[in-house]
Design a protein around this motif. Sequence first.
Motif, PDB file in Angstrom:
ATOM      1  N   ARG A 170       0.719  -1.204  -0.133  1.00 10.93           N
ATOM      2  CA  ARG A 170      -0.118   0.096   0.021  1.00 10.93           C
ATOM      3  C   ARG A 170       0.811   0.999   0.200  1.00 10.93           C
ATOM      4  O   ARG A 170       1.912   1.398   0.838  1.00 10.93           O
TER       5      ARG A 170
ATOM      6  N   CYS B 286      -3.320   7.122  -2.294  1.00 15.09           N
ATOM      7  CA  CYS B 286      -4.632   6.786  -1.849  1.00 15.09           C
ATOM      8  C   CYS B 286      -5.456   7.953  -2.190  1.00 15.09           C
ATOM      9  O   CYS B 286      -5.160   9.087  -1.751  1.00 15.09           O
ATOM     10  N   VAL B 287      -6.702   7.731  -2.722  1.00 12.57           N
ATOM     11  CA  VAL B 287      -7.458   8.934  -2.943  1.00 12.57           C
ATOM     12  C   VAL B 287      -8.762   8.760  -1.960  1.00 12.57           C
ATOM     13  O   VAL B 287      -9.793   9.575  -2.196  1.00 12.57           O
ATOM     14  N   GLN B 288      -8.614   8.090  -1.094  1.00 14.86           N
ATOM     15  CA  GLN B 288      -9.785   8.038   0.148  1.00 14.86           C
ATOM     16  C   GLN B 288     -11.090   7.678  -0.477  1.00 14.86           C
ATOM     17  O   GLN B 288     -12.040   8.152  -0.173  1.00 14.86           O
ATOM     18  N   CYS B 289     -11.095   6.661  -1.579  1.00 13.72           N
ATOM     19  CA  CYS B 289     -12.508   6.244  -2.060  1.00 13.72           C
ATOM     20  C   CYS B 289     -13.221   5.207  -1.297  1.00 13.72           C
ATOM     21  O   CYS B 289     -14.192   5.104  -1.417  1.00 13.72           O
ATOM     22  N   PHE B 290     -12.189   4.613  -0.440  1.00 12.92           N
ATOM     23  CA  PHE B 290     -13.093   3.637   0.509  1.00 12.92           C
ATOM     24  C   PHE B 290     -13.374   2.582  -0.161  1.00 12.92           C
ATOM     25  O   PHE B 290     -14.247   1.627   0.468  1.00 12.92           O
ATOM     26  N   ARG B 291     -13.204   2.247  -1.447  1.00  8.73           N
ATOM     27  CA  ARG B 291     -13.422   1.018  -2.207  1.00  8.73           C
ATOM     28  C   ARG B 291     -12.850  -0.288  -1.450  1.00  8.73           C
ATOM     29  O   ARG B 291     -13.369  -1.237  -1.451  1.00  8.73           O
ATOM     30  N   CYS B 292     -11.838  -0.075  -1.090  1.00  8.11           N
ATOM     31  CA  CYS B 292     -11.022  -1.319  -0.370  1.00  8.11           C
ATOM     32  C   CYS B 292     -11.818  -1.820   0.772  1.00  8.11           C
ATOM     33  O   CYS B 292     -11.877  -2.913   1.291  1.00  8.11           O
TER      34      CYS B 292
ATOM     35  N   CYS C 205      -8.987  -1.317  -6.453  1.00 12.49           N
ATOM     36  CA  CYS C 205      -8.630   0.111  -6.215  1.00 12.49           C
ATOM     37  C   CYS C 205      -8.535   0.781  -7.519  1.00 12.49           C
ATOM     38  O   CYS C 205      -8.144   0.409  -8.504  1.00 12.49           O
ATOM     39  N   PRO C 206      -8.895   2.172  -7.535  1.00 14.87           N
ATOM     40  CA  PRO C 206      -8.792   3.037  -8.872  1.00 14.87           C
ATOM     41  C   PRO C 206      -7.673   3.371  -9.005  1.00 14.87           C
ATOM     42  O   PRO C 206      -7.279   3.851 -10.258  1.00 14.87           O
ATOM     43  N   THR C 207      -6.482   3.423  -8.370  1.00  9.66           N
ATOM     44  CA  THR C 207      -5.269   3.872  -8.523  1.00  9.66           C
ATOM     45  C   THR C 207      -4.166   3.025  -8.044  1.00  9.66           C
ATOM     46  O   THR C 207      -4.649   1.916  -7.949  1.00  9.66           O
TER      47      THR C 207
ATOM     48  N   ALA D  19      -2.583   2.712  -5.084  1.00  5.99           N
ATOM     49  CA  ALA D  19      -2.270   2.807  -3.850  1.00  5.99           C
ATOM     50  C   ALA D  19      -2.277   1.424  -3.454  1.00  5.99           C
ATOM     51  O   ALA D  19      -1.519   1.146  -2.390  1.00  5.99           O
ATOM     52  N   LEU D  20      -2.854   0.393  -4.017  1.00 11.64           N
ATOM     53  CA  LEU D  20      -2.730  -0.888  -3.771  1.00 11.64           C
ATOM     54  C   LEU D  20      -2.247  -1.708  -4.856  1.00 11.64           C
ATOM     55  O   LEU D  20      -2.291  -1.647  -5.805  1.00 11.64           O
TER      56      LEU D  20
ATOM     57  N   VAL E 245      -7.340   6.347   5.459  1.00 14.20           N
ATOM     58  CA  VAL E 245      -7.702   4.878   5.268  1.00 14.20           C
ATOM     59  C   VAL E 245      -6.300   3.909   5.684  1.00 14.20           C
ATOM     60  O   VAL E 245      -5.211   4.200   4.974  1.00 14.20           O
TER      61      VAL E 245
END
Length: 573
Positions: free
Chosen positions: A140, A145-151, A198-200, A202-203, A175
């Motif tokens: 990670r 991270c764009v803090q979309c909370f999808r994860c 994850c859309p970016t 970040a993961l 997150v």
Amino acid sequence: MVNLRINDRPVTVEDGTSILHAARQLGITIPSLCYLKHVSKVAACRVCMVEIKGTDRLMAACDTICAEGMEVYTNTLRALVARRNNVQLILSQHDCNCATCVRSGNCTLQKLAADMNIIENPYETKLPANNWNPKLPVIRTASKCVQCFRCIAVCEKIQGMSVWDFLGTGSRATVGVRGGKKLDEVNCAYCGQCITHCPTGALRERDDTEKVISAIDDPKKVVVLQVAPAVRAAWGEGLGLPKELATEGRMAAAFRAAGANYVFDTNFAADLTIMEEGSELLYKMKHSWEFRRPLFTSCCPGWVRFLKLEYPDMVPQLSTAKSPQQMFGAVTKTWFAKTHNIDPKDIFCVSVMPCVAKKYECAVPEINSSGFRDVDAVLTTREVDRLLRLKWINVADLPEEEFDSPLGEGTGAAVIFGATGGVMEAALRTAYAVLEGHNPDPDAFQAVRGTDGRKEISATIGGVPVRACVASGLANARTVVEDIRAGRAQYDFVEIMACPGGCAGGGGQPFQEGMELAGERGETLYEIDRNNPVRFSHENASVQKAYDDFFDKPLSHRAHELLHTDQTKWSLR
Ligand code: SF4
Ligand code: SF4
Ligand code: SF4
Ligand code: FES
């Protein structure tokens, strides 16, 4: 039904439909970032803002339900400016070094910025510090991270694990791993589902391509590569290869062109798994008073890790058979090394897998049995696509080639291991042949196909009633396990795959924003099965030869030593 107008066009939608989906029904695109169909609707990013006549505030299209007579405008200057502003704010807290990001080219944020023509940002950049153990299979990068909370949503709702959480409050909310712990201190299964959603960047998975490149360049090393069933249904996606060119033969040619000395097929080991695990099942059913039922499959390390961490008292019910990946490694460094007169210490065994958890599995010290590390490196489908790109291999132009022999031979029963229900179907085909004395129709057990999260099948084979269950996704796995523990369900054999849809939808498969392709990729595998002249694991000639030359018979002493593992002994942290 509800009638409304979007950009002056009438549309009728079902009650409860969001503006985002109503617009899609009309072919109108509203950009989105945090929204994930059926999984997450937190309206955190504000990228999907639209104007509604008679309403002062702009509204989030993903989170606003259509109302009768509503008039929505998706592309007013006010909406466009607000969305652009929101993306610029997100970018100000995002490490925008796209050139060195693993998601460059398929990042949702990068595409949004390009689509919105954002070429400068008035906001000051403030990035959180990155603090992560680079050795873990899941990596990670907080600054991406764009803090979309999808994860958070995927791990909690689909996988039932709740590893990720909101940390802190107010403007400092972020997150991270639940309770501020490290990932290896919580019960992460390493399934990788948070990565694929994850859309970016970040993961991501730990990148092991350098290890493989070094081995290929080392003249002393013999690089033996195995490729898992589900990879062949997806490897072309990350390379932009159309399905008709992304064949098994071209895949074998590409891996050979990348420098592998031998290109083998994990399907060989999947057939071997059926021989070992199927024999174990029949033995345990015959000696039912000695063993608790059901017997659980053990080929998915995400599921195996889940059971060991969450229900340790049920570990003795796991099949002792190693996963196909690990059986392959052990066979390579023993039988193959011996018959090809290669010193096993010179073999570098690479697995190409749809899976992140296999990176963990191959590093479990207790799993090795060849006297060496059985599998040296695991590359996900995404990593192997990157390897092919960095070697500048023009894959589309390669003529198709065969896998090498003998570990390159696999049956149709093996290739369906890559789809949920495939292991069960392959096992039932062979169990039927053993108990009835002749092969069944290869499609006799197709009731276990399809991407439903839980399927059941009952059959009487050789006069023996068999009750079986198939589940995929760890939240479904938990329900099955809880039902068994509470006595609400009785089964003899249970197949579980950690990823929804099985390995076809694995955590190491190519990113496909907004799409779940497990079903489609699974269909590709069933087509390969139908076209294979051999559809029964017990008819794999190379597996038969391995028994004749080396293992003697399923569950023999040597088979136990090399192909099975003591499930109670694995290191989990
Ligand atoms: S890690 Fe990825 S999925 Fe999770 S909140 Fe950050 S950007 Fe979203
Ligand atoms: S790898 Fe799987 S279990 Fe671990 S955090 Fe991600 S989704 Fe959850
Ligand atoms: S379902 Fe397949 S890809 Fe997912 S964790 Fe299990 S073995 Fe790996
Ligand atoms: S996609 Fe609607 S608020 Fe994020």
